[in-house]
Design a protein around this motif. Sequence first.
Motif, PDB file in Angstrom:
ATOM      1  N   VAL A  35       0.854  -1.190   0.000  1.00 44.59           N
ATOM      2  CA  VAL A  35       0.000   0.000   0.000  1.00 44.59           C
ATOM      3  C   VAL A  35       0.889   1.238   0.000  1.00 44.59           C
ATOM      4  CG1 VAL A  35      -1.890   1.184   1.153  1.00 44.59           C
ATOM      5  CG2 VAL A  35      -1.671  -1.296   1.370  1.00 44.59           C
ATOM      6  N   LYS A  43      -4.402   5.614   4.240  1.00 43.11           N
ATOM      7  CA  LYS A  43      -4.018   4.207   4.097  1.00 43.11           C
ATOM      8  C   LYS A  43      -4.404   3.395   5.324  1.00 43.11           C
ATOM      9  CE  LYS A  43       0.341   5.243   3.197  1.00 43.11           C
ATOM     10  NZ  LYS A  43       0.631   4.653   4.470  1.00 43.11           N
ATOM     11  N   ILE A 136      -0.608  -7.993   3.155  1.00 40.93           N
ATOM     12  CA  ILE A 136      -0.518  -6.596   2.744  1.00 40.93           C
ATOM     13  C   ILE A 136       0.595  -5.917   3.523  1.00 40.93           C
ATOM     14  CG2 ILE A 136      -1.760  -4.402   2.560  1.00 40.93           C
ATOM     15  CD1 ILE A 136      -4.358  -5.930   2.522  1.00 40.93           C
ATOM     16  N   ASP A 138       1.824  -2.239   4.608  1.00 42.70           N
ATOM     17  CA  ASP A 138       1.484  -0.819   4.709  1.00 42.70           C
ATOM     18  C   ASP A 138       2.781  -0.029   4.839  1.00 42.70           C
ATOM     19  OD1 ASP A 138       0.152   1.569   5.007  1.00 42.70           O
ATOM     20  OD2 ASP A 138      -0.195   1.305   7.150  1.00 42.70           O
ATOM     21  N   LEU A 176      -1.066  -1.174  -4.368  1.00 40.71           N
ATOM     22  CA  LEU A 176      -2.368  -0.598  -4.017  1.00 40.71           C
ATOM     23  C   LEU A 176      -2.127   0.885  -3.750  1.00 40.71           C
ATOM     24  CD1 LEU A 176      -5.372  -1.093  -3.479  1.00 40.71           C
ATOM     25  CD2 LEU A 176      -4.789  -1.581  -1.102  1.00 40.71           C
ATOM     26  N   VAL A 178      -3.227   4.469  -2.900  1.00 40.27           N
ATOM     27  CA  VAL A 178      -4.326   5.141  -2.194  1.00 40.27           C
ATOM     28  C   VAL A 178      -4.201   6.648  -2.383  1.00 40.27           C
ATOM     29  CG1 VAL A 178      -5.460   5.472   0.018  1.00 40.27           C
ATOM     30  CG2 VAL A 178      -4.391   3.270  -0.516  1.00 40.27           C
TER      31      VAL A 178
END
Length: 615
Positions: A35, A43, A136, A138, A176, A178
Amino acid sequence: MKSGLWDNMRKMVTLIDDLRDCGVQDYIKLPRICVVGMQSAGKSSLLENICGLDFLPRGDGVVTRRPLKLRLVHIQERLQPWAIFKEVPEKKFTDFTKVREEIDRLTDAKAGQKKNILPDPIELTIWSPDCPDLTIIDLPGITLIPLRDSDQPDNIEEITLNMCKRYCEDERTIILCVMPASQDITTQRSLKLARQLDPDGMRTIGVQMHPKFLLNEEVKLRLGYIGVKNRSQQDIINKVPVQKALRQEEDYFANDPRYAGIPQDILGTRALTEKLTTVLYQHIRKCLPDIIKEIDTKADECEDKLKLLGTELPRDQKDKVQLVFNLLQDYTDGFKNTMDGKYDKNEATITDEEKKIELTGGAKIKQMFNELYQEYADEKYHVTDCYLDKDIELADQLHQGDSIPGFPSFDSFLYLIVPQVQALIRPAQDVLDQIFQYMDEISQQILRKVFTRFPSVLDEISEMSRKVIESQRAKAEQVVINQIDAEMNYIYTNDEEYLTTKADLVFKQNTKTVDPKKILVRELRNRVDLYYKILIRNLRDSIPKYIGYYLVKQTLDKMQLVLYDQMNKSDNVFQMLEEPVYILQERQQQQKTLKALKQAKKVLKQDPDLSKGRG
């Protein structure tokens, strides 16, 4: 989503997570989701929506200061969710307020309490009936300006960008991206970075909620955009639960007229979760065959390296002696096999292009032999081309003496031929030196490879082996010089060609009347040229034999016995026999890597169909 497809997705994601549990991710890139976004892009709120839990730190400025590797595991039973940190595996968290506090503690422990940002990740696994099966990461938000009174350096933008690049540049990573709804996505540094790392948009999913961009017509991504409405700051202050916020999100997209013409499968957190799960599943299926090949290749490389590093150094003196003798055996076998051109599977990775560039071992030595006196063996070459007719006339005058004129003197023949034979010594010595240097080079290469784990004794053993080659070189040189001396000082031949054509040497003249001196010059010239060709033919055979026997073969035959004898007389080598720390560390690292890879192979064998991408 159909139950069967969902089960296959779960199995595929679980397979990658199991490989990750083996530690394979330290050596092989595994599919994952990262992300990225600008600082305060939302996020953390997005991840909480996906997880269905409120557990991430909140605050002003940069909150995520270490990457968070988040592994989500969906459980079927309606049990209370729980979490475990890799750094504190013995502690099970069921209170997610405590999870937030632990993230803060682990962040401060490494990055300090003054908002510094570090790439060292926190690893957290969450089990919940409300979360999907996903892995995932971050990442800290891209930060343009360092906070005042913080430990953030002036180049914080460069640091955060490079961190995102390092995590997202691998082609097995899904990005991903954001973006906040309040900003035009065309101005977003995070989207610009994603397009740099993924120019074709094959692995980038955009997250924002502006209706203008959701239809993927303005700034296109192959995987498109998903609209998500995060909790507002006021919702967070009012402690609105994530599950309630998700219901409010559904109502928002269903009732807001701006989204009336937008497909429902690209709106909302549930749509995003399904999109991520589907894309990750397809991505894993695509990458899995290559991952399996890389695991096999890496395991083979580890085994080869461990074989080269050998077992740990024995402590018993007798075992040390045996170890050194075994290594010497490996060295002499490798040296001999290289010279003999025998196939070695450990060297079989040389490319076809490299094989065409240069011969090796005995083939290279034969090439050197073939080049010896090659220009003199040409049919068009005549050694007397270096003499003018007047030079040959002078030779005859100098050595005619008081004998009857008209017959060539043997001393005239010697006067012309001996300097040319003497000039052959230097080329023979040059070839001998080239072969000696080449053999010494090959010898040293093999010694460095065999004794790579014992550099403390390498110099001494290298010197011993070099002396063996030098000794045989000296013997070969003496034989070669003696051979040329014999040719130079004892002129004789039984060559059929010379004996049958000697009359032609006298009478093979122009039928027209010519100067008698010219006839004599022509005869001497022909005799010298023919004898020289015979001599060159003999030396091109004999000198390679002498060098091949006295230098090459005798070195290979004597090397092992001489080194064994030297070792028996030298206690110094065994006293110096110690492995350096870096060898010990390398062996431990290779053993650790191989253990992880073997465990990964076991995981893959548990479900052969799944590992072949049939899930």
